[in-house]
Design a protein around this motif. Structure first.
Motif, PDB file in Angstrom:
ATOM      1  N   LEU A  74       0.864  -1.285   0.058  1.00 57.60           N
ATOM      2  CA  LEU A  74      -0.085  -0.163  -0.039  1.00 57.60           C
ATOM      3  C   LEU A  74       0.803   1.268  -0.070  1.00 57.60           C
ATOM      4  N   ALA A  79     -18.730   5.645   0.660  1.00 58.60           N
ATOM      5  CA  ALA A  79     -17.751   6.092   0.014  1.00 58.60           C
ATOM      6  C   ALA A  79     -17.081   7.787   0.168  1.00 58.60           C
ATOM      7  N   CYS A  83      -8.194   1.491   4.829  1.00 59.03           N
ATOM      8  CA  CYS A  83      -7.417   2.739   5.025  1.00 59.03           C
ATOM      9  C   CYS A  83      -8.104   3.456   6.271  1.00 59.03           C
ATOM     10  N   SER A  91      -7.500   8.728  -2.706  1.00 59.52           N
ATOM     11  CA  SER A  91      -8.477   8.157  -3.622  1.00 59.52           C
ATOM     12  C   SER A  91      -8.844   7.182  -2.924  1.00 59.52           C
ATOM     13  N   ASP A  92      -8.176   6.550  -2.105  1.00 60.33           N
ATOM     14  CA  ASP A  92      -8.453   5.282  -1.553  1.00 60.33           C
ATOM     15  C   ASP A  92      -9.149   5.515  -0.125  1.00 60.33           C
ATOM     16  N   GLN A  97     -14.254  12.140  -3.494  1.00 59.66           N
ATOM     17  CA  GLN A  97     -13.032  12.015  -4.070  1.00 59.66           C
ATOM     18  C   GLN A  97     -12.451  13.566  -4.395  1.00 59.66           C
ATOM     19  N   SER A 143     -11.740   5.989   1.508  1.00 58.03           N
ATOM     20  CA  SER A 143     -12.888   5.077   1.703  1.00 58.03           C
ATOM     21  C   SER A 143     -12.759   3.701   1.816  1.00 58.03           C
ATOM     22  N   ASN A 144     -11.862   2.922   1.434  1.00 53.93           N
ATOM     23  CA  ASN A 144     -11.437   1.604   1.537  1.00 53.93           C
ATOM     24  C   ASN A 144     -11.211   1.275   3.062  1.00 53.93           C
ATOM     25  N   THR A 160       1.038   4.334  -2.642  1.00 56.25           N
ATOM     26  CA  THR A 160       0.817   5.606  -2.406  1.00 56.25           C
ATOM     27  C   THR A 160       1.921   6.647  -2.936  1.00 56.25           C
ATOM     28  N   CYS A 215      -2.993   5.688   3.283  1.00 50.73           N
ATOM     29  CA  CYS A 215      -3.513   5.223   1.873  1.00 50.73           C
ATOM     30  C   CYS A 215      -3.274   6.412   1.091  1.00 50.73           C
TER      31      CYS A 215
END
Length: 777
Positions: free
Chosen positions: A8, A687, A160, A153-154, A690, A156-157, A12, A150
């Motif tokens: 990860l 989510a 992360c 853009s990630d 962005q 919301s995962n 990044t 993270c």
């Protein structure tokens, strides 16, 4: 889990490659940096594009999962933030990096409800709360929270998000205001703290220095665990004034620890303590005295020998500090110190360590904060001229909130003008702040600051109130600022190529190419004044950056016919105690002008004995006459960084002796990864928005010319802050969004089980003295 996190981190780093933009910032300026959504009590740099922020559980307007947020992520380029779910109360936690690039926070306070009152689901005994149904915060007093940084853009995962589940991962003891310092193996010593809240960690008179009736925690433990928590005698010796003790790992494997006015070297493997001289002039520099503290840069010139510097704080006499409830004097009228002292805990010549006074700061300052800059200098920001950290609805001298001149704040006279300390300057010339802007935002209790990858400094936070209060004399603050140091005057900035993303302790050197577009003027001169800096910005809270370090890597150079410069750079000295394993930023600095920092990972990425190798022999420097750079303007207009010039006769790294073997730490608990996914999958929000954006406005891609508009220094008015009179309140008093909650005092409240005598015998019957009876200061 560690391999996944390293992957990860690599993604990044790849996603965060800088772009080419014109320089639009004036040197010495302070710019509005947007809204952090939650007040930035704590911050750390997770990736080259994201700063993570934590607040205490309080009534922020920003919501997450149906309750006020106390966590957010801040996009550096976009200057915007988005909320993050945090489950437990992070009020006055400690924190630290981990060897794989993740971050952990330790402890906090019990659950709270509006107004800073205890939550409505009481813990056994009724002295604190385990949960509150309004704020939805759980007690954080034993919590260990883990975050894997993270790409923006990630965010919301699930992977992360914060892992925050004290039923699966927690400390052995309740800790509020504990210290955290990594060992050379990457494990973390967690030291001391309160059991629950208070102004200082004692009753008065102090008849129980060990536990103060059960509210002090005089022990240490490790993460990952190395066994049961053990008593530290130093915490008993410094009883009352040892919250957020200053800790710095030394080359020997011992740890420098400073609290109250005492100092020691501590062996974390044997629990042996060696007393060092006390702090001069009776100045308290731990919370709530809160002096600025940092280790000076480690360089080849000083043989990587650590020296620790302290500035500011308070010399209030013992009585004045009071007890858990409040100070016994009106601290906001008591001037902070401007003095600075340094100590080298392990002198290489075998001499006895001694504190040495150096130049005082331009202003008295409590809650000041040092930030390492990638030119070997140190910035100090934030704080007040008078008083201490903390807040209260009263003092022993001022028994009513309506009579408190600055609301709940125990400090006054905000110092909004930064200053820079140059360790290599002659005595009498260490400090400078000419041409710097003065912020009109009070940065007092719960302020923070951190170095950004473009070498500017993010400043945020301040909330000397029990809960959110935007109409207080010093209101809850969400607006961030960025300070641009003097090197932003450069029209050309270094744009190094082939910068590695991992570094080791000893071993083969690496080459970095600096294109001719990175500088102007004579190539030999530029090469001789080029240095490579490794900086860990740290985990910032309460005027300190836990884990912050700065190290200049040894280098030689080769000037090439096309004007490019090949830097031959040594790895870190083969002693992990000097710069513990984990993340950092690597800068190439030419004549004091830094490049953008590249995120790197130092060490194996795992907790355990770090691999070391012999120091490499660097090739001799090779000069070439009649070769020049092609950059626009001059990058040689500022002072040369100390120790940066390499020569053919001095090309080897200068490292201290390698420390003997360090006991290997246990591996990170395997259950953590699985628990993370199961638990957070149930709690994650929808989510996140962005917000892609260009990188820093003073940034250049490798190989680009990096042309940047040259700007003159601004004049600034050092009188922008109000003097210490109540009639100037309007300067600081925001009028909108007044809090309508009931604010309770900063003490152990009466509860259904009765007042907590073991915590605070002065709550109902605090001593009152006539003016003639009070000590004079």
């Amino acid at each position: 889990m560690i391999s996944r996190q390293l992957s990860l981190l690599a993604l990044t780093l790849a996603a965060a490659a800088p772009t080419t933009l014109a320089q639009t910032h004036s040197p010495g300026s302070i710019e509005n940096a947007g809204d952090t959504l939650v007040s930035a009590m704590m911050m750390f740099l997770g990736t080259e594009e994201t700063v993570y922020i934590l607040d205490k559980a309080e009534g922020n307007a920003a919501q997450v999962d149906g309750h006020p947020a106390w966590g957010s992520a801040y996009n550096i380029a976009g200057r915007t933030a988005q909320t993050m779910e945090v489950v437990t109360n992070t009020f006055c936690a400690s924190g630290m990096h981990l060897p794989n690039g993740s971050y952990a926070t330790f402890g906090g306070n019990g659950a709270v409800s509006p107004g800073g009152n205890i939550g409505d689901v009481l813990a056994p005994g009724g002295y604190s709360a385990s949960y509150d149904t309004t704020y939805h915060d759980y007690s954080g007093s034993t919590s260990i929270r883990i975050l894997n940084p993270c790409a923006w853009s990630d965010l919301s995962n699930t992977e992360c998000q914060w892992f925050d589940n004290a039923t699966l991962l927690h400390m052995q003891k309740q800790r509020w205001y504990s210290a955290a310092e990594p060992l050379g193996d990457g494990s973390i010593a967690i030291i001391g703290g309160f059991v629950e809240g208070g102004y200082i960690n004692r009753n008065y008179p102090n008849v129980d220095p060990a536990t103060e009736g059960g509210a002090a925690e005089p022990t240490y433990e490790f993460y990952p665990s190395k066994g049961p928590a053990q008593t530290m005698q130093f915490l008993i010796q410094t009883s009352g004034l040892n919250a957020y003790a200053h800790t710095y790992m030394m080359p020997s494997g011992k740890m420098f620890v400073q609290a109250n006015v005492s100092t020691m070297l501590w062996d974390p493997l044997t629990n042996e303590e060696t007393a060092l001289p006390p702090m001069p002039d009776n100045i308290v520099r731990v919370y709530p005295g809160s002096g600025a503290a940092a280790m000076l840069p480690l360089t080849p010139a000083n043989n990587y020998t650590p020296t620790v510097m302290f500035c500011g704080g308070s010399d209030m006499p013992d009585y004045a500090w009071g007890n858990y409830s409040w100070p016994f004097i009106n601290t906001f009228y008591y001037p902070a110190s401007a003095k600075c002292h340094q100590i080298t805990p392990e002198p290489v010549d075998g001499s006895a360590p001694q504190y040495v006074e150096v130049d005082s700061m331009p202003d008295t300052r409590t809650m000041g904060q040092f930030i390492h800059l990638p030119n070997g200098k140190m910035l100090v920001v934030n704080g007040g001229k008078n008083g201490t950290a903390g807040y209260s609805k009263m003092t022993l001298e001022t028994p009513e909130l309506s009579q408190m001149p600055y609301g709940e704040s125990l400090a006054a006279g905000p110092v909004g003008k930064p200053a820079i300390f140059d360790p290599t300057a002659a005595s009498g010339s260490h400090w400078s702040n000419d041409g710097f802007d003065t912020s009109n935002i009070a940065r007092l209790y719960h302020s923070s600051a951190i170095l950004l990858p473009d070498a500017s400094v993010l400043i945020a936070g301040s909330n000397p109130n029990l809960d959110v209060n935007t109409s207080a004399f010093f209101p809850t603050q969400y607006q961030a600022e960025v300070f641009y140091p003097p090197y932003f005057s450069a029209s050309t900035r270094p744009t190094p190529q082939n910068v590695p993303t991992t570094l080791s302790y000893g071993g083969d050197a690496f080459d970095v190419l600096v294109p001719s577009s990175s500088y102007s003027g004579d190539a030999n001169s530029a090469a001789e004044n080029t240095s490579v800096w490794l900086i860990r910005p740290g985990w910032t809270t309460h005027g300190m950056n836990m884990g912050q370090r700065s190290m200049q890597l040894n280098n030689t150079f080769t000037v090439n016919q096309n004007g490019s410069i090949s830097l031959h750079v040594a790895q870190l000295p083969p002693n992990p105690n000097l710069f513990q394993p984990g993340p950092g930023l690597l800068f190439v600095t030419m004549s004091g002008i830094p490049s953008n920092g590249t995120m790197v990972l130092i060490g194996s990425g795992e907790i355990g004995t770090q691999p070391t190798a012999a120091v490499s022999t660097l090739p001799p420097s090779v000069r070439l006459n009649n070769v020049s750079g092609s950059g626009s303007g001059s990058a040689n207009s500022t002072s040369t960084a100390s120790g940066s010039a390499a020569s053919e006769s001095s090309s080897a790294s200068h490292t201290g002796a390698i420390v003997g073997g360090i006991v290997a730490a246990v591996a990170v608990v395997g259950i953590l990864g699985a628990a993370f996914g199961v638990y957070m999958a149930r709690r994650r929000r929808t989510a996140a928005q962005q917000n892609p954006g260009s990188m820093y406005a003073m940034s250049s891609a490798p190989g680009a010319g990096g042309a940047m508009a040259s700007r003159n220094l601004r004049d600034s008015d050092s009188s922008a802050f109000v003097p210490l009179q109540q009639d100037n309140k309007s300067t600081w008093d925001a009028t909108a969004n007044a809090s309508n909650v009931s604010l309770s005092p900063y003490h152990d409240d009466m509860r259904s089980a009765g007042p907590s005598g073991e915590f605070d015998p002065y709550y109902q019957n605090a001593p009152r003295q006539s003016t003639s009876q009070r000590p004079r200061y």
